[in-house]
Structures are given as C-alpha cells and as structure tokens.
Write a protein that holds these residues in place. Sequence first.
Motif, mmCIF file in Angstrom:
data_model
loop_
_atom_site.group_PDB
_atom_site.id
_atom_site.type_symbol
_atom_site.label_atom_id
_atom_site.label_comp_id
_atom_site.label_asym_id
_atom_site.label_seq_id
_atom_site.Cartn_x
_atom_site.Cartn_y
_atom_site.Cartn_z
ATOM 1 N N GLU A 167 -52.535 -55.263 18.785
ATOM 2 C CA GLU A 167 -53.109 -54.508 20.348
ATOM 3 C C GLU A 167 -53.268 -53.224 20.473
ATOM 4 O O GLU A 167 -54.780 -52.899 21.120
ATOM 5 C CB GLU A 167 -52.311 -55.582 21.160
ATOM 6 N N MET A 175 -42.948 -47.295 19.564
ATOM 7 C CA MET A 175 -41.917 -48.094 20.159
ATOM 8 C C MET A 175 -41.528 -48.117 19.086
ATOM 9 O O MET A 175 -40.410 -48.826 18.926
ATOM 10 C CB MET A 175 -41.806 -49.071 20.554
ATOM 11 N N VAL B 89 -38.776 -41.741 17.976
ATOM 12 C CA VAL B 89 -37.988 -42.663 19.175
ATOM 13 C C VAL B 89 -36.719 -43.220 18.410
ATOM 14 O O VAL B 89 -35.545 -43.005 19.646
ATOM 15 C CB VAL B 89 -39.111 -44.002 18.647
ATOM 16 N N PHE B 103 -49.308 -53.937 26.487
ATOM 17 C CA PHE B 103 -49.647 -55.471 25.072
ATOM 18 C C PHE B 103 -49.980 -56.620 25.993
ATOM 19 O O PHE B 103 -49.181 -57.193 26.451
ATOM 20 C CB PHE B 103 -48.557 -55.202 24.201
ATOM 21 N N MET B 106 -49.519 -59.703 25.382
ATOM 22 C CA MET B 106 -48.268 -60.626 25.087
ATOM 23 C C MET B 106 -47.037 -59.950 26.331
ATOM 24 O O MET B 106 -47.453 -60.027 27.492
ATOM 25 C CB MET B 106 -47.311 -59.727 24.347
ATOM 26 N N GLU B 110 -42.029 -60.510 25.633
ATOM 27 C CA GLU B 110 -41.787 -59.612 24.500
ATOM 28 C C GLU B 110 -42.854 -57.802 24.873
ATOM 29 O O GLU B 110 -41.996 -57.344 23.406
ATOM 30 C CB GLU B 110 -43.612 -60.378 23.314
ATOM 31 N N LEU B 113 -39.177 -56.594 23.691
ATOM 32 C CA LEU B 113 -38.521 -56.596 22.815
ATOM 33 C C LEU B 113 -39.258 -55.620 21.749
ATOM 34 O O LEU B 113 -38.933 -55.363 21.189
ATOM 35 C CB LEU B 113 -38.572 -57.761 22.623
ATOM 36 N N ALA B 114 -40.374 -55.299 22.024
ATOM 37 C CA ALA B 114 -41.175 -54.988 21.205
ATOM 38 C C ALA B 114 -41.027 -53.009 21.731
ATOM 39 O O ALA B 114 -40.525 -52.413 20.868
ATOM 40 C CB ALA B 114 -42.781 -54.506 22.089
ATOM 41 N N GLY B 115 -40.180 -53.015 22.373
ATOM 42 C CA GLY B 115 -39.648 -51.646 23.291
ATOM 43 C C GLY B 115 -37.804 -51.453 22.370
ATOM 44 O O GLY B 115 -37.814 -50.191 21.961
ATOM 45 N N TYR B 117 -37.494 -52.599 19.227
ATOM 46 C CA TYR B 117 -37.965 -53.163 17.915
ATOM 47 C C TYR B 117 -37.298 -52.465 16.995
ATOM 48 O O TYR B 117 -36.745 -53.091 16.270
ATOM 49 C CB TYR B 117 -39.572 -52.043 17.468
ATOM 50 N N LEU B 118 -36.705 -50.989 17.218
ATOM 51 C CA LEU B 118 -36.188 -50.801 16.140
ATOM 52 C C LEU B 118 -34.027 -50.528 16.165
ATOM 53 O O LEU B 118 -32.916 -50.640 15.640
ATOM 54 C CB LEU B 118 -35.618 -48.639 16.544
ATOM 55 N N LYS B 120 -31.432 -53.261 15.684
ATOM 56 C CA LYS B 120 -31.497 -54.246 15.206
ATOM 57 C C LYS B 120 -30.465 -55.269 15.402
ATOM 58 O O LYS B 120 -29.886 -55.999 15.170
ATOM 59 C CB LYS B 120 -31.216 -54.124 13.804
ATOM 60 N N ARG B 162 -40.342 -51.090 29.028
ATOM 61 C CA ARG B 162 -40.496 -51.067 27.681
ATOM 62 C C ARG B 162 -40.091 -49.731 26.762
ATOM 63 O O ARG B 162 -39.372 -50.193 25.516
ATOM 64 C CB ARG B 162 -41.673 -51.958 27.252
ATOM 65 N N ALA B 163 -40.568 -48.112 27.854
ATOM 66 C CA ALA B 163 -39.541 -47.631 26.849
ATOM 67 C C ALA B 163 -38.229 -47.551 27.692
ATOM 68 O O ALA B 163 -37.884 -46.971 26.381
ATOM 69 C CB ALA B 163 -40.250 -46.554 28.020
#
Lengths: 287, 249
Positions: A167, A175, B89, B103, B106, B110, B113-115, B117-118, B120, B162-163
Amino acid sequence: MNILITGLITGSMLALLAIGFSLIFGVARIVNIAHTAFYMIAAYTIYFLSAKLGVSPFWAMLIAVAVVVALGLLAYRFLIDPIREHEAAVLIATIALAMIMQEAMLLIFTGDYLTVSALIQGFFVVGGVKVFHQQVLTFVVVLIILAALWLLLMKTNLGLAIRSTAEDREVANLMGMNESRLAMITMAISVALAGLTGAVIVPLAVVSPFMWMEPLIIMMAVVVLGGLGSIKGSFVAAYILGFTEALVVFLIPKGAFLKGSVALSIMILVLLLRPEGLFGVSFEEER
Amino acid sequence: MLLEISHLTVRYEKAVLINDLTLSVDTGELVSLVGPNGAGKSTTLRAISGLVAWEREIKRRSTSGDIFLDGTVTFDGERIEAIPAHEIVRRGLVLCPERRRPFREMTVLENLLAGAYLQKDKRKSRETLEKVYALFPVLKERTRQISGTLSGGEQQMLAIGRALMSEPQLLCIDEPSTGLAPIMRQEVFAKIEEIKRLGITILLVEQEVSTVFKLAARNYVLSSGKLIAHGRGEELLKDETLRKTYLGM
C-alpha cells in the motif's frame, strides 16, 4: 453444468496466477512477464519427474514447486533486483527470461505436446455431464491454496508487512519493515503460486513450451479488470473471466477460437471505461 | 542531547533542500520547526528518519539522479545519517509522516499493529495498544473500521497512534493540523501535549505558528533550507521582519 465446471476451474487457475502476479507487483512494482513461464517450468518438471523418472505425482508436484521457487529467487537476485527501480528494464528483462525458459524447454523436451496422467482416475455424472475426479481434485486444491494464502496475508505478521508495503512502501519502511527483504519473500510466494498453478493444472492440460503465452494474456486481462495490485480484485476478476470464457466456448459455435479475443476485449473495455479496474486504487505518486 | 543535527546539507541533484542546518533536541522537550512552504522542514524530518538515506539507495540503483547528504545526525549518541529508515525505527526514532498516510485498505487495528511490527513480544505490543487506545479512545471505538473511511482528524490520530506503537523515544510529527477543521486542530494539539507529558520527546513541524509557539519550548525557523532564527515563541514574535517575512503573521 459444463460451463459451471469449466468456469470454476479456469477461474480458480486464473485466480492463482493473477494473485501471484498482483502480489509482486503490489509489493515491489515488478511486472513479471515471466510469471506464467514459471508455471510452464513447473508443468515440465512434473512431466519429467513423473513420466520419465517414475516419481509419484504428488512428490513430483512438491519438487516442481521447490524448483520453481529456487529458479524464481535466482532470477530475482541476479536479474530483477539489480534493475528493480527501472520499470521498463524489468519488463524487458522478464520478457527475455520467459523466452529463455521457453527455448530451454524447446531444446530439452522438443516442441511435442506432452501430457501427464491424472492423479486419480474416474468420473461421476451430474446432470448428464461427466465430471472427472481430477477436475474436482484440482478445484479443491486450488481452494485450499487460496485459503492458505488468505490466512498468510490476513493473519500473520509477514502478511501485514506485505500488505503494508504494497500500500505505501515508504510508510512501511518507517514502521521498520525491510522493503527489499519483503520483496524477495514476496517473489518467492509469487512464483510458488505460479508453480502450484502449474502443478494442479498439469493433469488437465497439455504441456508445451508455448503454454505460458495464453494464460499470460488472460492473466493480464484479469489483473487489469480487477485493478492493478488489488488481490481481492484479481480473485473476483479471475472468476468473471473464467466464466465468460466458458460461456463463450460452450454457447457460441466455434467459440473455442474466440477464447483469447474475449479476454483481450474485456481488457480493452476496462482500460477505456474504468482504467483503475473493479477494485483498483489509483496509486499515490511516490516522490 | 537526544538528537543533534550538525551542519546537515541535503541536495537532490542541484537543488539544495537543506543548507548547513544545525539543531538539537533534548530528552523530554517539545521542539518545533516552522517556516514557509519549501523551507526544508519535511526534508529535515525525512533526513533524520532515514527516508533520505533510503531514497538515495534507490536513486543510486536506478541512476536517476543522485541525492547528496552531508553533515551528521546523532541520535542517542549514535551517528544515524546513513542508516536507512527501517533500521532507524528500532533505535527509538519514528516519523509520523505528512498527509497522515494511513494504510487506507486496512483496519484501524491492523494499522496500529503495523506500527508495532518490530515488537515481537505480543504481550508488550498488546500493552502499548492499550496505552494508545487510552490516549485516543476514538480509535478503540473504530478498531474494525477500514481506515480509509475515517475522517481526517481520526486519520491523524491513527497516524500518531501508529507511530506511538513503535514505542519511540523521539516522535517526529510532520504537519499534523494541515487540512483539518479548527476544532479538530485543537484536539490534535491537545493530544500532542498529552504525549509530551507521557515523557516522549517531540519534534514538530507545523504551519500553524501561533498555536505551536505556545506549545513548544524552543522553535527553529527555517527558510530555503537555512536556519533563520531560533528561540522561544514570544521572543521570535517580537522580531517584526521575522514575523512578517517568514512566519506570515
């Protein structure tokens, strides 16, 4: 009934091909003309393993997918990745790649039409029409693959990263998503889908070095109709085209000869009337 | 100092976007970067968040012109000017980009959650998610909504949320109020103040100078890629030429 079965199977096959093609385009903006050539390679690998070496068809299919993924990654690493930012160059390089694969198959296996026997024999009759078990099997396997792909894309962290990058690759980068690594992974998934399509379709189709061309054109039509880069679009459009094709073949006299032109006509119509396709997003210009 | 930019110059081909810029942000501060359009504010944020370095990588490969980056950017004691965005990041510096850019296809969840991402550790990202929801209750109400259908203000909250999901030390926000209704702007600024109170350092780029000067302890004024002035809001506003020429007030 015949139309329904043919439509479903053609549609499913097109869906697998078009989604694979859309995925790598969406994530890395790679237009991989060689996409269906990988499908041809898978078909030949299965033919070679099962008809020549006597490997069981099931294992032959798995090995074929592995071979195609390996080839795809090699092609990505040494051919596509170095020129990835030049869209036109990628286009030309992948056309060349498809030609190379075609000529290689022509040299190794000659241009003879080859066939692979069905995994399961037999048929049953519904509404006066023979339905081969192999057709049902192909359809079911395709549905399973599509479901697995859906789970991967919608329910895993990797899928989230793939969709994010598709996207907006700049924001995905922000990110912490490593775009070039994701492009590589997506390439693997994409060609694996092409290989799987080859694998499931091979008992129903004729294997020849030129078998990649027709599906390529129809797949392009699917992608254009569904909207470039849209996975949902590819899925829906694949069935629309699959059924249209089946309708034309069965309802119009000598319709089989019109198959290709139907896809192209739809493609042209879409480009004229709604260039972004059914579910297309107009891509935001990247700086 | 948490962030130190020293003699930074960024050039795209022959166009000089940032010219010998030096600035710093201390831990816990809210610092603003203001100036007219094309002053190089966004490019500054893109340079420190690694997007310029990333873009330079791409341009090098496509030979479609070069980006030149000189000077140093130090974050938390480490030189980061050559590190690409996705690597930055994880060091605790995140950019909430211009035009929000959620996004769009989404859902709100979502996007958030993409924010993360790192991260785990799912339990930890769950905790961060709750914090973000506490800060932006409207996002919690719209968890399952497709983010492209949110209003502009909600999209801005989502972009900031998100950030924040990456648990940053330094949050860079690029023009959060642009294109929003006045009431929404006030709310966005109130949220930014709240984030600052949570102990997160903020570097804010904004057009709306009057509000920003009340919010930020220190302000840098940029014009044509150069640093024109630096100081507390009320001091800067006393300077008539500065106010008229560069701040448009």
